[in-house]
Structure formats: structure tokens, C-alpha cells
Design a protein around this motif. Structure first.
Motif, PDB file in Angstrom:
ATOM      1  N   GLU A   1      19.523  61.642  15.490  1.00  0.00           N
ATOM      2  CA  GLU A   1      19.942  62.860  14.939  1.00  0.00           C
ATOM      3  C   GLU A   1      19.182  64.260  15.730  1.00  0.00           C
ATOM      4  O   GLU A   1      20.057  65.096  15.879  1.00  0.00           O
ATOM      5  N   GLU A   2      18.083  63.968  16.325  1.00  0.00           N
ATOM      6  CA  GLU A   2      17.386  65.059  17.291  1.00  0.00           C
ATOM      7  C   GLU A   2      18.159  65.361  18.526  1.00  0.00           C
ATOM      8  O   GLU A   2      18.349  66.595  18.833  1.00  0.00           O
ATOM      9  N   ALA A   3      19.114  64.271  19.017  1.00  0.00           N
ATOM     10  CA  ALA A   3      19.962  64.496  20.091  1.00  0.00           C
ATOM     11  C   ALA A   3      21.134  65.271  19.781  1.00  0.00           C
ATOM     12  O   ALA A   3      21.590  66.270  20.237  1.00  0.00           O
ATOM     13  N   ARG A   4      21.571  65.099  18.397  1.00  0.00           N
ATOM     14  CA  ARG A   4      22.675  65.922  17.969  1.00  0.00           C
ATOM     15  C   ARG A   4      22.535  67.349  17.293  1.00  0.00           C
ATOM     16  O   ARG A   4      23.171  68.253  17.615  1.00  0.00           O
ATOM     17  N   ILE A   5      21.207  67.008  17.189  1.00  0.00           N
ATOM     18  CA  ILE A   5      20.863  68.908  16.688  1.00  0.00           C
ATOM     19  C   ILE A   5      20.679  69.740  18.083  1.00  0.00           C
ATOM     20  O   ILE A   5      21.121  70.549  18.169  1.00  0.00           O
ATOM     21  N   ALA A   6      20.143  68.984  19.187  1.00  0.00           N
ATOM     22  CA  ALA A   6      20.090  69.839  20.439  1.00  0.00           C
ATOM     23  C   ALA A   6      21.458  69.949  20.687  1.00  0.00           C
ATOM     24  O   ALA A   6      21.575  71.184  21.238  1.00  0.00           O
ATOM     25  N   TYR A   7      22.374  69.071  20.829  1.00  0.00           N
ATOM     26  CA  TYR A   7      23.898  69.488  21.170  1.00  0.00           C
ATOM     27  C   TYR A   7      24.405  70.646  20.453  1.00  0.00           C
ATOM     28  O   TYR A   7      24.896  71.653  21.097  1.00  0.00           O
ATOM     29  N   ARG A   8      24.317  70.524  18.985  1.00  0.00           N
ATOM     30  CA  ARG A   8      24.840  71.459  18.072  1.00  0.00           C
ATOM     31  C   ARG A   8      24.417  72.923  18.272  1.00  0.00           C
ATOM     32  O   ARG A   8      25.109  73.918  18.311  1.00  0.00           O
ATOM     33  N   LEU A   9      22.989  73.104  18.632  1.00  0.00           N
ATOM     34  CA  LEU A   9      22.171  74.172  18.821  1.00  0.00           C
ATOM     35  C   LEU A   9      22.982  74.880  20.111  1.00  0.00           C
ATOM     36  O   LEU A   9      23.251  76.020  20.204  1.00  0.00           O
ATOM     37  N   PHE A  10      23.230  74.047  21.182  1.00  0.00           N
ATOM     38  CA  PHE A  10      23.554  74.406  22.210  1.00  0.00           C
ATOM     39  C   PHE A  10      25.023  74.856  22.208  1.00  0.00           C
ATOM     40  O   PHE A  10      25.439  75.912  22.457  1.00  0.00           O
ATOM     41  N   LYS A  11      25.895  74.196  21.641  1.00  0.00           N
ATOM     42  CA  LYS A  11      27.379  74.419  21.009  1.00  0.00           C
ATOM     43  C   LYS A  11      27.386  75.807  20.342  1.00  0.00           C
ATOM     44  O   LYS A  11      28.240  76.606  20.693  1.00  0.00           O
ATOM     45  N   MET A  12      26.597  75.988  19.580  1.00  0.00           N
ATOM     46  CA  MET A  12      26.631  76.989  18.682  1.00  0.00           C
ATOM     47  C   MET A  12      26.060  78.328  19.512  1.00  0.00           C
ATOM     48  O   MET A  12      26.948  79.370  19.276  1.00  0.00           O
ATOM     49  N   CYS A  13      25.239  78.167  20.441  1.00  0.00           N
ATOM     50  CA  CYS A  13      25.136  79.370  21.410  1.00  0.00           C
ATOM     51  C   CYS A  13      26.072  79.579  22.022  1.00  0.00           C
ATOM     52  O   CYS A  13      26.440  80.828  22.549  1.00  0.00           O
ATOM     53  N   TYR A  14      26.829  78.627  22.687  1.00  0.00           N
ATOM     54  CA  TYR A  14      27.844  78.699  23.704  1.00  0.00           C
ATOM     55  C   TYR A  14      28.905  79.454  22.758  1.00  0.00           C
ATOM     56  O   TYR A  14      29.594  80.340  23.604  1.00  0.00           O
ATOM     57  N   LYS A  15      29.349  79.093  21.881  1.00  0.00           N
ATOM     58  CA  LYS A  15      30.680  79.486  21.143  1.00  0.00           C
ATOM     59  C   LYS A  15      30.192  80.733  20.602  1.00  0.00           C
ATOM     60  O   LYS A  15      31.146  81.794  20.658  1.00  0.00           O
ATOM     61  N   SER A  16      29.200  81.243  20.219  1.00  0.00           N
ATOM     62  CA  SER A  16      28.599  82.539  19.616  1.00  0.00           C
ATOM     63  C   SER A  16      28.826  83.586  20.998  1.00  0.00           C
ATOM     64  O   SER A  16      28.852  84.728  20.554  1.00  0.00           O
ATOM     65  N   ALA A  17      28.912  83.332  22.299  1.00  0.00           N
ATOM     66  CA  ALA A  17      28.945  84.406  23.247  1.00  0.00           C
ATOM     67  C   ALA A  17      29.805  84.142  24.230  1.00  0.00           C
ATOM     68  O   ALA A  17      29.869  84.739  25.384  1.00  0.00           O
TER      69      ALA A  17
END
Length: 803
Positions: free
Chosen positions: A396-412
Motif C-alpha cells: 500500500e505504501e507504493a500505491r500511496i507514493a504513486y497517488r500522491l505523485f499523481k495528485m500533485c501532477y494533476k493539480s498543476a
């Protein structure tokens, strides 16, 4: 495209073993500074992760967005597989950005190793290929008399996918104003439903055809409940009529699916309610001194002072529900161009998993190459089913890291406007490449900041080399169409995310507040911003507010009804909500111009005969008992450990929420039913009057139709009364289409639609086993089957009355 050498490929694929030589080693002082800053950033990310609303808002546990049912038109006998982030748990949708759903629809033919041996892979990108057909597939649609026709596959050709609707065809009746996007240069047929949240500012106004998101949510709940009670109170009767119309026997298993759908929907309703309140709690927390002190230590204040365009991203409080329906053909072998996937050196996953993926084979999908596309011949190798399997095996920690990155990318990524974009599929490919070279435990030990940077590091190396290899076909370059400017723009953004994702956390929070400010009245917005105001309400009180919000959509008052319990069964209480419906002038007020033909009257009469003689209860089913298991059904999406972050949450009240929402839903249905009953009485009375000088042309149409039924088909007043009340289910089905009309005009418009084309639209009524049925053209079956099965009889005494 730059020339790519084997050394470049090796460096990208094994990037950890070949670090970028342009990066100078950090000095001791800068390393200490970086460690201090990273500690502050990690603290911010930890607080964000503890507020799970911002990490994963998708309905991934069920594998679909509920609204997908309204967007898809898939044959009953087609095999469908949900893939992508809706299935693997990587969705990061926000309240104003729900994301889409990806679905593979499988053809009835399959390929094997003999067929794959004939594939002609494109030398410029070996993910793409053309398919010469052998003699055993001589019946399939071809191009150049040799290759499988990709356009025919995209169009769900009947030879490949079967007769989509068997002996009947889809109606031209559009249940909702959806857009369907098809193209020779995309593999999916995309159904799009525009939705809108209520807004307080003119610059955020949605398109005219957008569905109000609040109405859609409330209607979905009501209609699933309505379908359930109609089905379970008339199970044997509906099954018989359905067999007559559709020509196939229906089994009890399908009926069970409706119950399961209702259980799932109620679980999602609970989650939606929790999300709304948790979202406010989260935003209040992120505005608190406690979090701001954490954020201040990590946030680069000079970014906001310089007016960095990254922080200028805006959000619109409306968007789209969409479903990508992708035709696919199974291939029971492993492609030649992906041989290296079998044997390359990797740390993760296990050999057993790799063997299982290879054993499963791949999928053939009609997608064109980006460079030099050949729409009639291009296909692509698809491994989306393998992606789901691999992602679910990650910690799950890998998926969290990915989702955080994806969230940052999509936000900007608005700042990348004008450039070719990396899609979220590419980000997922980067995740898999990084995961392959690491022990799963390393994600847990290193934390989300480090995990994000591993993914970003891989992407930056790919962009610098202008080569991003496919995870399965290493020779294929995902960014072969990128220019140097495209790559540099992404590198700049990714470097900023890697340097300080806390900046992007601030963007996400600011966007949430901006969304709320645009959709909440100013006074309410000010109150919500005050933590002491929101904290004063208990969970039960918040549930009550939710019920009030449902009632407000129709303009009636729960308090008004509660204070007039003795009048709940009187017309007086409801008359005030029905303002002279015949003399309003609704939008699109199409006048009645031509007389009705006999076949129109005949189909309506057949519908009436069928329902009457089968004694199908419709109007009085709202008191049908609901299984307690459905009310209590729950699917927790936040762990009990994290629920303690929300002190207002009350587990006991939450467990009973199914009962609260059921009562609120029944109240709305009863309100609608009583308004409907009053209007039916007015229509019945009008059809025996001489005057037709009404402004509402829907009313004129209906009354003229009823007059013709009386004069030409010899229907009685009781027949007319029954007919109108029998249309209750259909009118509620179409209610969401006309939710922008006042309630009386909604009902009149829906009745008119049914009378205009009863042959098709009666199929909605007789198919409640499908929660959102699609009207179909049944040809002459209504006359030859139903008309012969049910001879003319006088109906039983009318039992329809005020609820």
C-alpha cells in the motif's frame, strides 16, 4: 525523434545502476539542508495521508463508477472486464473530478500462437501491428482483402461481437443528454455525461445540457429503490411479460443482481455522505494553526511571492462522468515482441507471478499509432489486465507514493498547456518499472516522499533520453511523439514536484476551498470556515441536514410535512406545490400539430391491457418492506484507526444511516407520487371536458391522446385513470431528464414521451431487472405477443389513491 541506442535503453531500464552523470554529488552542507527540508516535507505528507479523503476518492472497491450504468450500452451476452485505476485502486479522483472508467468488451473470437505468428509489427513502434487473417477467420471483416479491419472492431461489428441486441434494436430515445465520442484514432467508444454542481458565481456556470449533480445523486438512490420494490413485488408477472417482449427466458439470478446493486448503492451513499463531512473536517484541519505550522516549515514562500503559474491553477465545479468502452480480442499466447519481459533481470514480482501473466496472454485492441497512424489496420498490444494484477500486489505504501505523485501532477499540469502530455497510464508504467527493481519492503522503509522521487527520477531520465520504454515491450517508446520542448516542460514540472511536493499540497487544498466557495452561498461558506461552527453539530444532526438537502431539491419542506401529519394523505398539503400545470409555458414547448395514428393508440392500449390483466402493482408498492440487510449493508472505506481523526463521526449513527437515507428516499418518492396522483386526476378530468385552451402543449398533447383513446378505442374513465397511474414508474425513470423543469412539467413531459412511442418505451417498464434499462424497438411483438395474450377486459376496481 532522436536516434535511440541500445545503451540508452539499458540506462533507462536499469536506471538505478546507471545514475544520471549530469547530477553532481551534494555537498555536506546542502545534504544537511536537504535532510531538514525533507523532514518538513515528510511531515506534511504524513498529515495528508492521515486524511484519506485526499488520497483516494475513487469507488475502486466496486470496480466502477455507479453512473457508468447510465453511459454504457453493452450486449447482455458480452463479457466485460473493468480495468485501469477504477479496478487497481490507484484512482485519485476529487469531488470535482471523478475520473473515468475503463472497460474491455471481449469479442467472441480469440487468437492463439499460430495467429500471433502472422502479426506484422510496425518497425517504428513494435507495440503496434497489423493482423493478416488466416483461412479460419475468412468470415471476419477485412481491409485490402488481407488484414483484419480495425474500424470494424472499433464499431463492435456483429460478426465479432454478436448481435448486440439480439432480435431487437436500441431506441433512439436518449435517457440522458450524453455525448458519445468515437474516432478512428482512439480505441474506445466514450460515453460522456456532463454534470454540474450548483454554483454561486457566473464564471463557473455549466453547460446548458449538464445534469445537476445533486439531482442525479438523489434520483439514482430513488430509482434503484423503486426498481427493487417493483421487481420483488411483481417478480413472477414481470418475468413472464419480459419473456414475451424480449423472446428470452429470465432467470432468478438476474433478479438477485438488483438486490446486490441496491446494497452496493446504499453503501456508496453512506460513503458519499461521509466524504462530504470528512471533506469539510479535513479542510478545517488544513486551515488550522496546527497544520499551518507544519506546512510553513516545508512550503516555499518565494513560490507564491513570485506569482509562480503552478499556484494559479483553477477548478471548475462541474465536469464529466465518462466511460471508455474498449473492444478487445483475447490472444492465448505471449507476443514475440515482448519476449524480453519473460527473462529480464528483476527483483519484483516473483517468477510465479510472471508465469501467470504470461499464461494469461495479452489483448488485441484497435488503437492507432501516434506516428503515421493507419486507422484501418493498426492494433496495439494491451496488457491492462496484467497492470491490475501487478498493482494489486504492490504494498500500500507504493500505491500511496504513486497517488500522491499523481495528485500533485494533476493539480498543476495546466502549466503544460500547449505541450503533448504524459497520461496517467504512463505514470503507472513508471511505477511498475521502479517497483521491478526494488524490494517491496523498501517502499515501506523509505516512506512516500522517497517513493515519489523514485518514480519522478525514472521519468526525468526517460525524458532526458527521449525514450520511455513500454513495461512489456522494451523496444517501444511511449514518448516517440514528444518534442524536446514537451520533454523539457515535463522535466521542469517534475523537478518542482520532486524538490517540494508540499507546494503542490497547498495547491490541492486551495483548489478544494475554491471549489467550496464557488458552490456554497457566501454566508454558509463563512460559517464552514469557522471550525467552532462546524464542530457544534453531532453526526445525527449532519444526517438530518442531509435529508433537508434532499427535500430542498423538490422545494418541499420536511418540517411542513412533519407539522401536518394529519394532512399527509390529503391533497391540500400537495396542491400548493403544483402551480396550475396546464397553463405554464415550459421550455421546448412543442405544439401538437398532427392527429394520432391507430398504431400509436393500439400500443398504448396493449400496454394498459397487459398491466391491468397481470394485476401488476405499481403505484402502491412504495410501502413494500425492504430487507434489513440492505439497509445495514456497509463497505468501510476508512479504517477504524483513521476514523478517530474525525471526532464528530458516530459509529452507531453511521450504522443506522441506511435507515435514515431509506426514509428520506421514501419521503421523496411519496411526495413525487402524491403530486403525480393529483396531476393524473386533473388530466383525467380534462379529457372529458371540451376546452383545450392551455398554454402547456404537453398537457394539450396528453389530453387529446386520452380523448382519442376514449372515442376511438372505447376506453372508460377507469381505464384512463389506471393508464395514467401505471405510467408512474416510467415517469420517475425519465424524471432526471427533465429535472430542470418544475415538478408538474416534468411529469407532463414524461407522459407525453411515453404516449408518443409506447412501443419502445413500454420496454423500460417491463425490464426492471436492469436498474437503468435502455428502451428498445420491439417491432411488432407488442401487437403479436402481448395483444394476443391479453384480450380486452374491463379492469378491476381502481386501487390507486393518495399515498
Amino acid at each position: 525523434m532522436a536516434n535511440i541506442t541500445d545503451n540508452d535503453r539499458t540506462e533507462v531500464i536499469l536506471y538505478e545502476r546507471c545514475p544520471d552523470t549530469n547530477t553532481a554529488p551534494p555537498t555536506h552542507e546542502s545534504a544537511q539542508s536537504d535532510a531538514t527540508k525533507d523532514k518538513a516535507i515528510s511531515d506534511v505528507l504524513r498529515e495528508l495521508i492521515n486524511r484519506p479523503l485526499f488520497i483516494n476518492l475513487g469507488y475502486s472497491s466496486f470496480g466502477y463508477n455507479p453512473t457508468t450504468r447510465l453511459l454504457t450500452d453493452i450486449a447482455d451476452d458480452c463479457e466485460v472486464e473493468v480495468v485501469g485505476s477504477s479496478k487497481d485502486g490507484l484512482k485519485t479522483a476529487r469531488i470535482y473530478d471523478v475520473g473515468d472508467v475503463d472497460m474491455l468488451v471481449y469479442a467472441k473470437v480469440t487468437f492463439d500462437a499460430t495467429d500471433e505468428a502472422l502479426f506484422e509489427y510496425r518497425p517504428d513502434n513494435p507495440l503496434f501491428f497489423h493482423i493478416p487473417l488466416s483461412d479460419k477467420f475468412s468470415h471476419l471483416p477485412r481491409v485490402e482483402n488481407k488484414y483484419l479491419n480495425a474500424s470494424a472492431v472499433r464499431g463492435f461489428d456483429k460478426i465479432l461481437f454478436g448481435n448486440k441486441k439480439r432480435e431487437y434494436s436500441p431506441s433512439t430515445f436518449l435517457f440522458l443528454p450524453t455525448n458519445v465520442v468515437r474516432s478512428d484514432f482512439k480505441c474506445a467508444t466514450t460515453g460522456i455525461l456532463s454534470y454540474a454542481d450548483p454554483v454561486q458565481t457566473s464564471e463557473h456556470e455549466a453547460e446548458e445540457n449538464a445534469i445537476d449533480n445533486r439531482h442525479l445523486f438523489a434520483w439514482e438512490t430513488e430509482h434503484v429503490l423503486f426498481a427493487y420494490v417493483l421487481l420483488h413485488s411483481n417478480l413472477d408477472k414481470l418475468a413472464f411479460v419480459r419473456e414475451l417482449i424480449y423472446g428470452d427466458k429470465s432467470d432468478m439470478e438476474t433478479a438477485g443482481k438488483v438486490s446486490e446493486t441496491l446494497k452496493e448503492r446504499f453503501a456508496l451513499i453512506k460513503q458519499d455522505f461521509q466524504r462530504t463531512n470528512f471533506n469539510i473536517s479535513d479542510l478545517l484541519y488544513f486551515s488550522s494553526d496546527q497544520f499551518q505550522s507544519v506546512l510553513d516549515k516545508a512550503f516555499d514562500d518565494d513560490v507564491s511571492r513570485t506569482g509562480d503559474s503552478l499556484l494559479a491553477s483553477t477548478v471548475k465545479p462541474h465536469g464529466e462522468y465518462s466511460a471508455d468502452i474498449v473492444p478487445a480480442i483475447r490472444c492465448r499466447c505471449w507476443p514475440r515482441r515482448a519476449e524480453s519481459f519473460k527473462y529480464r533481470i528483476r527483483i519484483w514480482p516473483s517468477t510465479q507471478v510472471i508465469d501467470e501473466i504470461i499464461e494469461e496472454g495479452f489483448r488485441v485492441v484497435p488503437k492507432t499509432s501516434i506516428l503515421d497512424p493507419i486507422a484501418l489496420k493498426d492494433f496495439i498490444l494491451s496488457f491492462s489486465h496484467a497492470d491490475v494484477k501487478l498493482v494489486r500486489l504492490l504494498p500500500e505504501e507504493a500505491r500511496i507514493a504513486y497517488r500522491l505523485f499523481k495528485m500533485c501532477y494533476k493539480s498543476a499540469h495546466d502549466c503544460l498547456e500547449g505541450h503533448n502530455l504524459l497520461r496517467t497510464y504512463h505514470l503507472k508504467q513508471a511505477l511498475l518499472w521502479v517497483a521491478e527493481q526494488r524490494q517491496p519492503e523498501s517502499w515501506i522503509e523509505s516512506g512516500p516522499l522517497c517513493g515519489m522521487r523514485w518514480i519522478i527520477e525514472f521519468l526525468i531520465i526517460c525524458l532526458r533520453k527521449m525514450f520511455f520504454p513500454s513495461f512489456y515491450v522494451e523496444q517501444s517508446n511511449h514518448i516517440c511523439h514528444f518534442s524536446k520542448a514537451d520533454a523539457d516542460a515535463h522535466i521542469t514540472l517534475f523537478t518542482k514536484i520532486s524538490s517540494n511536493p508540499a507546494n503542490f499540497v497547498k495547491i490541492v487544498i486551495d483548489q478544494e476551498w475554491e471549489y467550496m466557495k464557488a458552490t456554497v452561498p457566501e454566508d454558509s461558506y463563512k460559517k464552514i470556515r469557522d471550525p467552532s461552527y462546524f464542530a457544534q453539530f453531532t453526526w445525527l444532526e449532519l444526517i438530518r441536514f442531509y435529508s433537508y438537502a434532499h427535500a430542498s431539491l423538490d422545494g418541499y419542506s420536511i418540517d411542513d410535512m412533519g407539522q401536518n401529519m394529519s394532512k399527509l394523505k390529503s391533497e391540500e398539503l400537495y396542491e400548493k406545490y403544483l402551480h396550475d400545470p396546464f397553463n405554464t409555458t415550459p421550455p421546448n414547448n412543442i405544439p401538437f400539430t398532427s392527429p394520432f395514428i391507430d398504431i400509436q393508440l393500439e400500443h398504448v392500449e396493449i400496454f394498459l391491457q397487459t398491466v391491468t390483466q397481470m394485476e401488476i402493482e405499481l403505484f402502491n408498492v412504495l410501502d413494500y418492506p425492504i430487507d434489513d440487510e440492505i439497509i445495514r449493508h456497509s463497505n468501510e472505506w476508512i479504517s477504524k484507526e483513521k476514523l478517530v481523526l474525525y471526532p464528530q463521526f458516530n459509529k452507531e449513527a453511521g450504522d443506522q444511516y441506511g435507515e435514515y437515507i431509506l426514509n428520506a428516499t421514501r419521503l421523496r418518492l411519496k411526495y413525487y407520487g402524491n403530486i403525480y396522483h393529483i396531476l393524473c386526476n386533473k388530466l383525467k378530468a380534462a379529457c372529458f371536458e371540451s376546452s383545450l385552451s392551455y398554454k402547456n402543449q404537453d398537457a394539450v398533447y396528453i389530453i387529446r391522446f386520452l380523448k382519442d383513446l376514449v372515442m376511438r378505442r372505447h376506453l372508460t374513465g377507469e381505464n384512463i385513470d389506471d393508464l395514467l397511474h401505471y405510467l408512474f414508474y416510467f415517469c420517475h425513470f425519465t424524471r432526471i431528464r427533465h429535472h430542470k423543469l418544475v415538478i408538474g412539467d416534468q411529469i407532463l413531459r414524461s407522459i407525453r414521451e411515453f404516449l408518443h412511442d409506447a412501443r419502445q418505451l413500454m420496454t423500460v417498464y417491463f425490464n426492471p431487472r436492469v436498474v437503468y434499462p435502455v428502451p428498445v424497438d420491439i417491432g411488432d411483438k407488442a401487437k403479436t405477443c402481448l395483444g394476443e395474450c391479453f384480450s380486452r377486459q374491463q379492469p378491476v376496481e381502481n386501487q390507486c389513491g393518495i399515498q
